[in-house]
Write an enzyme that holds these catalytic residues in place. Structure first.
Site: not given
Length: 310
Positions: A6, A97
């Site tokens: 990613d 997150e």
């Protein structure tokens, strides 16, 4: 297992052939983060997606969330949808997150439900965030877990994962900066490779069920068509003062099932069909998170949450 990475604009101009030659089969690209400030729309996203497609890689788009309330979640969702609308990712991710308080499963599910028509959705988080801010209702969607330096990932209450981000210190010759390294299971790979089928219009079926209950219990005389038009809204307004603590009906059961799907009610914690104390508290918690009056009264403002969100 299938290997992949990613990336974001922090990796500069990425040569996707290098990614592929290093053994990757998929790349997940950051699209947006929050709704304002630097990085709210990743300047490399469209370039990365286009080049990945040309290289024959499976692609994903992710949103890095900042939200902790419904107003912020809705604005971030719109920013994400607007930015990616001219791309065709094979999977689509909520990267959760951020710093927040308590359980925000309902907010995350609202985001994921609203992107589910585009591509296969996933929720990304680490084990601590998963346990602190989510409950088992999130298992509706596959997990992308970030867990480094272990032989197998900690997946909390999940019974499996779709992607495991096992390192944030990967390096590929010719690609700037560190690259996150991931494994994807065969199950998820086959799912995104076989042609994603968006979920059926579950909300319409839910509204049809509500209309049937309103007709059978309150003689509402509604067309059971799954569209919450003026007649349905008038019927709901008409029972606003009827559904109070102790009231028993299938409409209350319909509400309880919605609250359970959102994560506000736990299975077995309430008496079915009865507007009992656990159900009342769940309604007030829903109202608080959505910025409605927190009195447990089922006004149109609260019904609108149920009628517009699976």
């Amino acid at each position: 297992m299938h290997r992949g990475v990613d990336i974001s604009n922090l990796n500069g101009n990425v040569d996707m052939s290098l990614i592929k030659n290093a053994g990757s089969e998929f790349v997940i690209c950051r699209a947006t983060e929050g709704t304002s400030g630097s990085g709210s729309q990743d300047e490399k996203y469209h370039q990365n997606m286009s080049n990945a497609k040309v290289a024959g890689l499976k692609t994903g788009a992710y949103h890095f969330s900042h939200f902790a309330d419904i107003a912020k979640e809705e604005s971030e969702l719109q920013n994400f949808l607007n930015f990616i609308q001219d791309t065709t990712p094979d999977m689509i991710v909520l990267d959760a997150e951020n710093s927040c308080q308590g359980d925000i499963t309902g907010l995350c599910l609202d985001f994921l439900d609203n992107i589910a028509q585009i591509a296969q959705p996933l929720i990304y988080c680490n084990p601590s965030w998963l346990r602190t801010h989510l409950n088992a209702s999130i298992m509706k969607y596959p997990l992308w877990i970030a867990n480094y330096g272990v032989s197998s990932p900690d997946i909390g209450f999940y019974d499996g994962y779709g992607i495991w981000q096992y390192s944030d210190k990967g390096q590929i010759s010719g690609v700037s900066g560190y690259v996150d390294l991931n494994y994807m299971t065969d199950t998820l790979w086959n799912l995104i490779s076989g042609g994603y089928t968006p979920p059926a219009d579950k909300l319409k079926e839910q509204i049809r069920a509500l209309q049937y209950d309103l007709n059978s219990e309150y003689n509402a005389g509604l067309v059971v068509g799954g569209v919450a038009g003026p007649a349905t809204m008038a019927a709901l307004k008409g029972i606003q003062n009827i559904i109070v603590k102790g009231h028993k009906s299938y409409v209350v059961l319909w509400i309880q099932q919605k609250l359970e799907s959102y994560g506000y009610l736990q299975p077995g914690s309430y008496k079915e069909k009865v507007y009992d104390e656990p159900t009342f508290q769940a309604v007030t918690n829903l109202q608080k998170n959505w910025g409605r009056p927190t009195d447990g009264v089922l006004r149109i403002e609260t019904w609108s949450i149920f009628l517009n969100n699976e």
